[in-house]
Design a protein around this motif. Structure first.
Motif, PDB file in Angstrom:
ATOM      1  N   ILE A  90       0.847  -1.193   0.000  1.00  0.00           N
ATOM      2  CA  ILE A  90       0.000   0.000   0.000  1.00  0.00           C
ATOM      3  C   ILE A  90       0.885   1.246   0.000  1.00  0.00           C
ATOM      4  N   ALA A  91       0.330   2.321  -0.531  1.00  0.00           N
ATOM      5  CA  ALA A  91       1.046   3.600  -0.520  1.00  0.00           C
ATOM      6  C   ALA A  91       0.963   4.166   0.892  1.00  0.00           C
ATOM      7  N   SER A  92       2.110   4.448   1.494  1.00  0.00           N
ATOM      8  CA  SER A  92       2.088   5.021   2.845  1.00  0.00           C
ATOM      9  C   SER A  92       1.965   6.543   2.795  1.00  0.00           C
ATOM     10  N   GLU A  93       2.155   7.108   1.611  1.00  0.00           N
ATOM     11  CA  GLU A  93       1.939   8.541   1.379  1.00  0.00           C
ATOM     12  C   GLU A  93       1.302   8.695   0.010  1.00  0.00           C
ATOM     13  N   ALA A  94       0.580   9.778  -0.191  1.00  0.00           N
ATOM     14  CA  ALA A  94      -0.007  10.061  -1.493  1.00  0.00           C
ATOM     15  C   ALA A  94       1.086  10.467  -2.480  1.00  0.00           C
ATOM     16  N   ALA A  95       0.849  10.176  -3.756  1.00  0.00           N
ATOM     17  CA  ALA A  95       1.779  10.559  -4.829  1.00  0.00           C
ATOM     18  C   ALA A  95       0.946  10.935  -6.046  1.00  0.00           C
ATOM     19  N   GLY A  96       0.977  12.201  -6.404  1.00  0.00           N
ATOM     20  CA  GLY A  96       0.121  12.716  -7.454  1.00  0.00           C
ATOM     21  C   GLY A  96       0.669  12.558  -8.862  1.00  0.00           C
ATOM     22  N   ASN A  97      -0.169  12.971  -9.800  1.00  0.00           N
ATOM     23  CA  ASN A  97       0.193  13.007 -11.216  1.00  0.00           C
ATOM     24  C   ASN A  97       1.430  13.887 -11.369  1.00  0.00           C
ATOM     25  N   GLY A  98       2.399  13.404 -12.115  1.00  0.00           N
ATOM     26  CA  GLY A  98       3.620  14.165 -12.339  1.00  0.00           C
ATOM     27  C   GLY A  98       4.764  13.750 -11.444  1.00  0.00           C
ATOM     28  N   THR A  99       4.477  13.033 -10.354  1.00  0.00           N
ATOM     29  CA  THR A  99       5.556  12.531  -9.509  1.00  0.00           C
ATOM     30  C   THR A  99       5.987  11.155 -10.020  1.00  0.00           C
ATOM     31  N   THR A 100       7.249  10.854  -9.869  1.00  0.00           N
ATOM     32  CA  THR A 100       7.765   9.611 -10.434  1.00  0.00           C
ATOM     33  C   THR A 100       8.185   8.604  -9.372  1.00  0.00           C
ATOM     34  N   SER A 101       7.808   8.846  -8.114  1.00  0.00           N
ATOM     35  CA  SER A 101       8.062   7.857  -7.069  1.00  0.00           C
ATOM     36  C   SER A 101       6.918   7.893  -6.063  1.00  0.00           C
ATOM     37  N   VAL A 102       6.814   6.798  -5.334  1.00  0.00           N
ATOM     38  CA  VAL A 102       5.785   6.682  -4.303  1.00  0.00           C
ATOM     39  C   VAL A 102       6.375   5.878  -3.149  1.00  0.00           C
ATOM     40  N   ARG A 103       5.997   6.227  -1.942  1.00  0.00           N
ATOM     41  CA  ARG A 103       6.445   5.512  -0.749  1.00  0.00           C
ATOM     42  C   ARG A 103       5.488   4.345  -0.521  1.00  0.00           C
ATOM     43  N   VAL A 104       6.037   3.134  -0.502  1.00  0.00           N
ATOM     44  CA  VAL A 104       5.231   1.911  -0.438  1.00  0.00           C
ATOM     45  C   VAL A 104       5.612   1.073   0.774  1.00  0.00           C
ATOM     46  N   ARG A 105       4.609   0.620   1.496  1.00  0.00           N
ATOM     47  CA  ARG A 105       4.798  -0.369   2.561  1.00  0.00           C
ATOM     48  C   ARG A 105       4.549  -1.735   1.937  1.00  0.00           C
ATOM     49  N   LEU A 106       5.614  -2.542   1.833  1.00  0.00           N
ATOM     50  CA  LEU A 106       5.490  -3.870   1.230  1.00  0.00           C
ATOM     51  C   LEU A 106       4.715  -4.801   2.144  1.00  0.00           C
ATOM     52  N   ASP A 107       3.884  -5.654   1.526  1.00  0.00           N
ATOM     53  CA  ASP A 107       3.088  -6.634   2.279  1.00  0.00           C
ATOM     54  C   ASP A 107       3.928  -7.800   2.788  1.00  0.00           C
ATOM     55  N   GLY A 108       4.928  -8.201   2.011  1.00  0.00           N
ATOM     56  CA  GLY A 108       5.759  -9.334   2.409  1.00  0.00           C
ATOM     57  C   GLY A 108       5.091 -10.677   2.204  1.00  0.00           C
ATOM     58  N   ILE A 109       4.074 -10.714   1.341  1.00  0.00           N
ATOM     59  CA  ILE A 109       3.394 -11.984   1.055  1.00  0.00           C
ATOM     60  C   ILE A 109       3.599 -12.349  -0.406  1.00  0.00           C
ATOM     61  N   SER A 110       3.309 -13.602  -0.745  1.00  0.00           N
ATOM     62  CA  SER A 110       3.451 -14.008  -2.147  1.00  0.00           C
ATOM     63  C   SER A 110       2.458 -13.229  -2.996  1.00  0.00           C
ATOM     64  N   THR A 111       2.797 -13.054  -4.262  1.00  0.00           N
ATOM     65  CA  THR A 111       1.967 -12.247  -5.141  1.00  0.00           C
ATOM     66  C   THR A 111       1.779 -12.958  -6.470  1.00  0.00           C
ATOM     67  N   ALA A 112       0.747 -12.582  -7.175  1.00  0.00           N
ATOM     68  CA  ALA A 112       0.463 -13.113  -8.516  1.00  0.00           C
ATOM     69  C   ALA A 112      -0.243 -12.009  -9.274  1.00  0.00           C
ATOM     70  N   PRO A 113      -0.150 -12.013 -10.618  1.00  0.00           N
ATOM     71  CA  PRO A 113      -0.783 -10.946 -11.383  1.00  0.00           C
ATOM     72  C   PRO A 113      -2.294 -10.886 -11.115  1.00  0.00           C
ATOM     73  N   ALA A 114      -2.792  -9.691 -10.930  1.00  0.00           N
ATOM     74  CA  ALA A 114      -4.226  -9.485 -10.715  1.00  0.00           C
ATOM     75  C   ALA A 114      -4.969  -9.656 -12.038  1.00  0.00           C
ATOM     76  N   ALA A 115      -6.161 -10.155 -11.946  1.00  0.00           N
ATOM     77  CA  ALA A 115      -6.984 -10.369 -13.145  1.00  0.00           C
ATOM     78  C   ALA A 115      -7.648  -9.087 -13.567  1.00  0.00           C
TER      79      ALA A 115
END
Length: 115
Positions: A90-115
């Motif tokens: 999840i994003a731990s901070e907002a990141a608007g249009n025009g910004t090229t990075s976002v602060r993310v809190r990783l879940d640490g769980i296995s992942t698979a492509p969303a449908a």
């Protein structure tokens, strides 16, 4: 406990094709993490699977604080688009249009492509 190996916040993996760069997002199968060091293809590298990281994002996305975010493996960045991308946290901070990075809190769980 005799069978305990480690907490699992950091895992040792083999660097994939092309190698990895320190601080970059790395997807190996259904495992997503951040490379703790740069490593050439086929060598061992540590991936951190939980924590908060500044990651590259699609510049046109507008991401709200607390919003689920996805790893676009083809373009190596975070996006808000779920289809075909890997949920990683999840994003731990907002990141608007025009910004090229976002602060993310990783879940640490296995992942698979969303449908």
């Amino acid at each position: 406990m005799k069978n305990f190996v480690q907490p699992g916040n950091t895992l040792s993996v083999i660097a994939p094709t092309g190698g990895v760069t320190s601080g970059a997002g790395v997807l190996i199968g259904n495992l997503f993490g951040i490379a703790a060091a740069s490593a050439t293809e086929g060598t061992s590298v540590s991936l951190t699977t939980v924590g908060v990281f500044d990651l590259p994002k699609l510049g046109t996305d507008t991401i709200d604080q607390g919003q689920r975010v996805y790893w676009d493996a083809a373009n190596a960045h975070i996006t808000e688009a779920s289809t075909g991308n890997y949920p990683v946290g999840i994003a731990s901070e907002a990141a608007g249009n025009g910004t090229t990075s976002v602060r993310v809190r990783l879940d640490g769980i296995s992942t698979a492509p969303a449908a």
